[in-house]
Structure formats: structure tokens, C-alpha cells
Design an enzyme around this catalytic site. Structure first.
Site, mmCIF file in Angstrom:
data_model
loop_
_atom_site.group_PDB
_atom_site.id
_atom_site.type_symbol
_atom_site.label_atom_id
_atom_site.label_comp_id
_atom_site.label_asym_id
_atom_site.label_seq_id
_atom_site.Cartn_x
_atom_site.Cartn_y
_atom_site.Cartn_z
ATOM 1 N N GLU A 63 0.821 -1.210 0.000
ATOM 2 C CA GLU A 63 0.000 0.000 0.000
ATOM 3 C C GLU A 63 0.852 1.255 0.000
ATOM 4 O O GLU A 63 2.063 1.225 0.274
ATOM 5 C CB GLU A 63 -0.918 0.001 1.232
ATOM 6 C CG GLU A 63 -1.941 -1.103 1.194
ATOM 7 C CD GLU A 63 -2.874 -1.115 2.391
ATOM 8 O OE1 GLU A 63 -3.869 -1.839 2.326
ATOM 9 O OE2 GLU A 63 -2.619 -0.405 3.389
ATOM 10 N N GLU A 74 -1.447 -10.149 -6.273
ATOM 11 C CA GLU A 74 -1.454 -10.927 -7.507
ATOM 12 C C GLU A 74 -0.554 -10.296 -8.565
ATOM 13 O O GLU A 74 0.212 -10.986 -9.238
ATOM 14 C CB GLU A 74 -2.882 -11.045 -8.063
ATOM 15 C CG GLU A 74 -3.847 -11.726 -7.131
ATOM 16 C CD GLU A 74 -4.582 -10.800 -6.167
ATOM 17 O OE1 GLU A 74 -5.696 -11.156 -5.757
ATOM 18 O OE2 GLU A 74 -4.049 -9.720 -5.824
ATOM 19 N N CYS A 114 -6.292 -7.086 -11.422
ATOM 20 C CA CYS A 114 -5.505 -8.317 -11.296
ATOM 21 C C CYS A 114 -6.009 -9.384 -12.261
ATOM 22 O O CYS A 114 -5.215 -10.110 -12.856
ATOM 23 C CB CYS A 114 -5.546 -8.829 -9.859
ATOM 24 S SG CYS A 114 -4.564 -7.795 -8.741
#
Length: 160
Positions: A63, A74, A114
Site C-alpha cells: 500500500e 497478484e 488483477c
């Protein structure tokens, strides 16, 4: 008007019902949650892939205070695997998550971005990857590749 019905086959099982090889990839994803940098959401996600040569690569969500600058587990995993092993197809992708209370009972699914990267990875190597979504109570196993999660998808064929 014509109706189109889309079906997705997802096998639901316990962790114990997975093969030893699949448990190893899931375990790597679970362990990767500890490497997550999730100081804002406190929601740690780990992903792991098993490549065609048997190598297992893992990654975690990262983050950033400027939210769009972070990256999902992912994508960190697939991008690293594809950059370090550019000729090795991804055979299996496993995803696990935990909150501040611990591992989740039910699996989480990949976000749209993703899924798009997963689709491109399948296209790149010309093979479908098995997707295993881990939860302590049950796992979801998708043997038909990412199109099972994203049936109306956009890929390079759409550009032609």
C-alpha cells in the site's frame, strides 16, 4: 433480444483436500501475507505461483498513502515471476488474505485489474492457469483459467 447465459465451474474444497503440490503454493501465498505492507487497510494479501519449471514465487500487497500507487499481491507476484522467468508459464496461482483478526474463513477473489493481468499472463504463455483461492473454512479451485472469473474479457484479440 437473445439471452446469453454464462457459467463458471468452481470446485469448493477444504485445504486438506488439495494435492500436496497445490498445498505448497497455497502455503507460500499464506506466508506471503506476512510480507504485506498494509498499514492503511490492515488487510494483508499474499499470492504465489508455481511456474512450469516447478519454481514457486510469491508476493504481497503493497500500500501507499497515495492509494492508486499501491499494488495488489497478484500483480506483484505475476510481474516479478514474468520478469525473472520470462519463458516459464504460470501453472497455478494461489491467493490468501488475512485481516487484523487473522486468516479469512472464506476466500477473497482478485480485483478487476488483477484479473486483467492474469488474463494477459495466460495469453502470453498460451495456457490456462489453475487458480486457488484460500480460506480457512473452504477453498475455491478454478481449473478453467481466469476467463472463468472474467468471461466477457478484453484482450489483444479485441484490438484486431
Amino acid at each position: 433480444m437473445k439471452e446469453m447465459i454464462l457459467r463458471t465451474r468452481i470446485n469448493v474444497c477444504s485445504y486438506d483436500e488439495l494435492s500436496d503440490a497445490d498445498k505448497a503454493v497455497v502455503d507460500a501465498a499464506r506466508a506471503a501475507t506476512a510480507n504485506s505492507y498494509a498499514v492503511y487497510s490492515n488487510f494483508s494479501v499474499g499470492a504465489a505461483v508455481r511456474l512450469g519449471n516447478g519454481t514457486v514465487v510469491s508476493g504481497s500487497n503493497q500500500e501507499n498513502a497515495a492509494y492508486p500507487s499501491g499494488l495488489c499481491a497478484e500483480r506483484t507476484t505475476l510481474f516479478w515471476a514474468n520478469s525473472q522467468y520470462p519463458k516459464e508459464p504460470v501453472e497455478v496461482l494461489a491467493i490468501a488474505a488475512r485481516s487484523a483478526q487473522g486468516e479469512l474463513e472464506l476466500p477473497i477473489t482478485p480485483c478487476g485489474a488483477c484479473r486483467q493481468v492474469m488474463l494477459e499472463t495466460e495469453k502470453r504463455f498460451g495456457n490456462k492457469m489453475k487458480i486457488i483461492l484460500y480460506g480457512t473454512r473452504q477453498c475455491y479451485v478454478i481449473d478453467d483459467g481466469v476467463r472463468a472469473l472474467m468471461p466477457l474479457s478484453f484482450d489483444s484479440d479485441s484490438l484486431e
